[in-house]
Scaffold this motif. Structure first.
Motif, PDB file in Angstrom:
ATOM      1  N   GLU A  61     -25.433 -19.551  -1.570  1.00 21.33           N
ATOM      2  CA  GLU A  61     -25.239 -20.817  -0.804  1.00 21.33           C
ATOM      3  C   GLU A  61     -23.693 -20.918  -0.566  1.00 21.33           C
ATOM      4  O   GLU A  61     -23.520 -21.509   0.767  1.00 21.33           O
ATOM      5  N   ARG A  64     -23.076 -18.795   2.628  1.00 22.96           N
ATOM      6  CA  ARG A  64     -23.735 -19.675   3.809  1.00 22.96           C
ATOM      7  C   ARG A  64     -22.751 -20.755   4.203  1.00 22.96           C
ATOM      8  O   ARG A  64     -22.436 -20.927   5.549  1.00 22.96           O
ATOM      9  N   GLN A  65     -22.103 -21.433   3.392  1.00 20.95           N
ATOM     10  CA  GLN A  65     -21.203 -22.565   3.675  1.00 20.95           C
ATOM     11  C   GLN A  65     -20.015 -21.959   4.587  1.00 20.95           C
ATOM     12  O   GLN A  65     -19.347 -22.653   5.226  1.00 20.95           O
ATOM     13  N   VAL A  71     -26.752 -19.666   9.667  1.00 19.13           N
ATOM     14  CA  VAL A  71     -27.567 -18.672   9.251  1.00 19.13           C
ATOM     15  C   VAL A  71     -28.610 -19.032   8.195  1.00 19.13           C
ATOM     16  O   VAL A  71     -28.386 -19.613   7.402  1.00 19.13           O
ATOM     17  N   LEU A  73     -31.220 -19.281   5.219  1.00 16.34           N
ATOM     18  CA  LEU A  73     -30.973 -18.976   3.976  1.00 16.34           C
ATOM     19  C   LEU A  73     -32.296 -19.097   3.261  1.00 16.34           C
ATOM     20  O   LEU A  73     -32.908 -20.218   3.276  1.00 16.34           O
ATOM     21  N   LEU A  84     -30.110 -14.088   2.855  1.00 15.94           N
ATOM     22  CA  LEU A  84     -29.117 -14.543   4.271  1.00 15.94           C
ATOM     23  C   LEU A  84     -29.763 -13.762   5.260  1.00 15.94           C
ATOM     24  O   LEU A  84     -29.711 -12.539   5.146  1.00 15.94           O
ATOM     25  N   TRP A  86     -28.142 -12.819   8.713  1.00 13.55           N
ATOM     26  CA  TRP A  86     -27.037 -12.759   9.370  1.00 13.55           C
ATOM     27  C   TRP A  86     -27.085 -12.008  10.698  1.00 13.55           C
ATOM     28  O   TRP A  86     -26.971 -10.939  10.532  1.00 13.55           O
TER      29      TRP A  86
END
Ligand code: CTP
Length: 481
Positions: A61, A64-65, A71, A73, A84, A86
């Protein structure tokens, strides 16, 4: 050893920054490390496995931030993992864990663990290599089981006692064989022996997973090697008895037949040099599957396998069903190639008549090129002269096909007169005579008695209809007239 040079995906720096900020240890592990050590750093990574000493989901997480893009998750709470996506890469995060297994299941009981616990639970030493992502040790290899040496020695072996590794998760036996045939590695003798000892444990693995591995073995550079190992460990007899039955040589009156298992594997390896198509490779694996059931010794002739192509094609749907392979066009394609695999050989041995070539083109449709590839792979003689002779004959068949195709349009044959046309002309309902007339037209075209054209087919229809006592009720016009 420092492998920072291999960490050229942007994700690694992002993870490293978060690891420092959060004071958490993070590593890249598994297939990414193995493959990047084998191929160098040039090939962009696709699947990346990250292990952290803490929560994999939280790390995912945070990552991702930190990425300035959208993207997706996916979190798998039950497994404590998160993925993830990407760009082209799938990055999986997991907390380091210790696993213990029950007798009847591949699903482990999981507890948090150290990096060492996590490496211990992995299948092979070459898959247990980890690279640190923490800034103070960024790029450092963590290799407690000599995985790097094993990569160099091209060796597959387990971190712990192989019996435990395979008993815990028997799918790993198939994975090991897959890596051996994909990478051209050998399996360390005690590891191979252990596969044999634990072969019956494969019974707790679902058919879908087994077939998933079989397909992956099929797609390797040397699939034949994989099947030899499956046989050597006794796994083949359990997961694919029909193939196992091809094994062996019999002798009567001093006459032997060839070992159909070894022949099949050679054909598979031959075809793997020509195509990456999974289903054409399956056709190669199954082309002689009915040989054991059709085998006979006939005095004067020797060993025969009459009709093995027919019986083989009949076995395909049952095998696909059992292996949970798709029962769709792919199955029909394999069935067709198995059925027709002797036809070009017959054509190459006889003085080829146009009509025999026309019939082959009609029967095989768009898959003619694949059938020829299969036939060429089927030449496994060790005698170079014989090989050359067969290849030359197939070349003649290919030329003949081009010639006939130039003259007639038989591929994906659409009859110039349809069933509806026949009903309309004779004013009859759908009935047997319609089929008889339609078939007579098709046969006449394939035999070369009439050209593949409307006028000739129309005349043939009138002639056949007359013979059946039918009279013309309506006129028919050629399309576009
Ligand atoms: N793993 C394992 N036992 C399994 C499956 C996986 O120990 N039955 C571990 C191995 O360390 C493996 C890692 O999990 O390297 C990732 O698994 P996976 O992505 O399935 O395989 P890769 O090794 O990455 O190889 P490939 O993608 O070619 O299958």
């Amino acid at each position: 050893m420092n492998l920072a040079g291999h960490l050229n995906h942007r994700i690694f720096q992002i993870i490293s920054n978060i690891a420092q900020r959060e004071n958490i240890q993070a590593f890249v592990i598994g297939g990414f490390v193995r493959d990047s050590l084998l191929t160098g750093s040039e090939i962009p990574p696709k699947d990346i496995d990250i292990v952290v000493l803490g929560s994999g989901i939280e790390m995912a997480e945070r990552v991702r931030q930190s990425i300035n893009e959208e993207v997706p998750l996916t979190v798998f709470k039950n497994f404590g993992t998160a993925m993830l996506k990407w760009g082209e890469s799938e990055i999986e995060f997991v907390g380091a864990r210790k696993e213990s297994y029950r007798k009847d299941s591949r699903k482990p009981l999981v507890e948090n663990g150290t990096l060492e616990d996590d490496q211990n639970r992995r299948d092979f030493t070459i898959n247990a290599l980890a690279i640190s992502l923490n800034p103070d040790s960024y790029g450092e290899l963590v290799d407690p089981f000599g995985g790097l040496k094993h990569l160099d020695e091209k060796l597959i072996t387990t971190p712990l006692d192989p019996g435990r590794t395979f008993s815990d998760d028997p799918l790993r036996m198939l994975r090991g064989i897959r890596f051996a045939s994909r990478l051209g590695f050998r399996i360390e003798p005690a590891t191979l022996t252990s596969m044999g000892q634990h072969r019956n444990r494969i019974g707790i693995v679902s058919q879908e997973r087994i077939t998933g591995e079989l397909n992956k073995i099929m797609l390797t550079r040397q699939p034949g090697k994989g099947f030899l190992l499956l046989d050597k460990t006794g796994l083949l007899e359990i997961i694919f008895p029909e193939l196992h039955q091809l094994k062996g040589v019999e002798e009567v009156d001093g006459q032997f037949h060839k070992d159909n298992f070894l022949h099949t594997l050679k054909v598979l390896d031959n075809i793997a040099l020509k195509t990456d198509d999974l289903w054409l490779r399956w056709a190669a694996l199954l082309h002689d599957i009915a040989k054991p059931r059709t085998k006979k010794f006939e005095s004067g002739t020797g060993w025969t396998f009459h009709g093995h192509e027919f019986l083989g094609s009949k076995m395909i749907s049952g095998i696909f069903k059992k292996l949970r392979l798709p029962l769709n066009d792919k199955m029909k394609y394999v069935r067709k190639l198995v059925l027709l695999h002797l036809r070009p050989i017959v054509l190459s041995q006889e003085i080829v008549s146009d009509s025999a070539v026309r019939r082959l083109i009609f029967d095989v449709g768009d898959d003619l090129e694949d059938l020829m590839t299969l036939c060429e792979a089927d030449i496994t003689s060790k005698n170079e002269k014989t090989v050359k002779k067969h290849l030359r004959n197939f070349q003649i068949v290919r030329e003949k096909i081009v010639e006939i195709e130039g003259k007639d349009s038989i591929r994906n044959f659409q009859p110039p007169i349809s069933g509806d046309d026949i009903r309309h002309v004779f004013g009859i309902p759908p009935s047997r005579p319609v089929g008889i007339i339609k078939n007579a037209i098709k046969e006449a075209i394939l035999d070369g008695e009439i050209p593949n054209e409307f006028e000739a087919a129309y005349r043939k229809m009138l002639e056949e209809g007359g013979a059946l006592g039918l009279t013309v009720q309506n006129k028919l016009k050629k399309d576009g007239d």
